[in-house]
Scaffold this active site. Structure first.
Site, PDB file in Angstrom:
ATOM      1  N   CYS A  87       0.872  -1.183   0.000  1.00  0.00           N
ATOM      2  CA  CYS A  87       0.000   0.000   0.000  1.00  0.00           C
ATOM      3  C   CYS A  87       0.910   1.235   0.000  1.00  0.00           C
ATOM      4  CB  CYS A  87      -0.954  -0.026   1.199  1.00  0.00           C
ATOM      5  SG  CYS A  87      -0.119   0.059   2.799  1.00  0.00           S
ATOM      6  N   ARG A  88       0.472   2.308   0.596  1.00  0.00           N
ATOM      7  CA  ARG A  88       1.277   3.529   0.626  1.00  0.00           C
ATOM      8  C   ARG A  88       2.408   3.420   1.645  1.00  0.00           C
ATOM      9  NH1 ARG A  88       0.942   7.865   3.883  1.00  0.00           N
ATOM     10  NH2 ARG A  88      -1.109   7.224   4.585  1.00  0.00           N
TER      11      ARG A  88
END
Length: 129
Positions: A87-88
């Site tokens: 993800c981020r």
């Protein structure tokens, strides 16, 4: 790659393969090396579609963890093959990895620090046109 790093990767992969349903979180370099060892890695970006459009790892498919049918969509993946998730920053992907574990996915790798760490190492990202 240095010999010590290769040995670490081999140990991590072997350890992960011997365990049942436990996620292994890897730094960018080891995450990339582990993907190279798999013929067709299942690389999953669990961010939002907007984040995905800003850039994603080459070959990644988007399965937004915030979608209500996330649990059902992941069942389209092969639980017997390694799944690479990011993800981020690593929080959502760790949550996704736990869901994969509960659904009997044998080998799950989580990218430590997410795409932010990946970019911080000047690794390639794909930006859709």
């Amino acid at each position: 790659m240095k010999t010590a790093s290769r040995l670490s990767l081999v140990i991590v992969i072997c350890f992960a393969a011997c365990r049942s349903f436990v996620t292994t979180t890897l730094e960018s370099e080891l995450f990339e090396e582990a993907m190279k060892k798999v013929a067709n890695p299942q690389l999953i970006d669990v961010r939002t579609p907007e984040e995905f459009k800003e850039g994603h790892l080459p070959g990644a498919i988007l399965i937004d963890i915030k979608e209500p049918d996330f649990d059902k969509v992941i069942l389209n993946l092969d639980a017997e093959q390694p799944v690479f998730v990011y993800c981020r920053s690593g929080r959502r992907s760790l949550k996704a990895a736990k869901i994969l574990e509960k659904n009997k996915f044998r080998v799950v790798y989580n990218l430590a620090g997410g795409i932010n760490a990946w970019k911080g190492k000047d690794k390639a990202v794909t930006i859709p046109e």
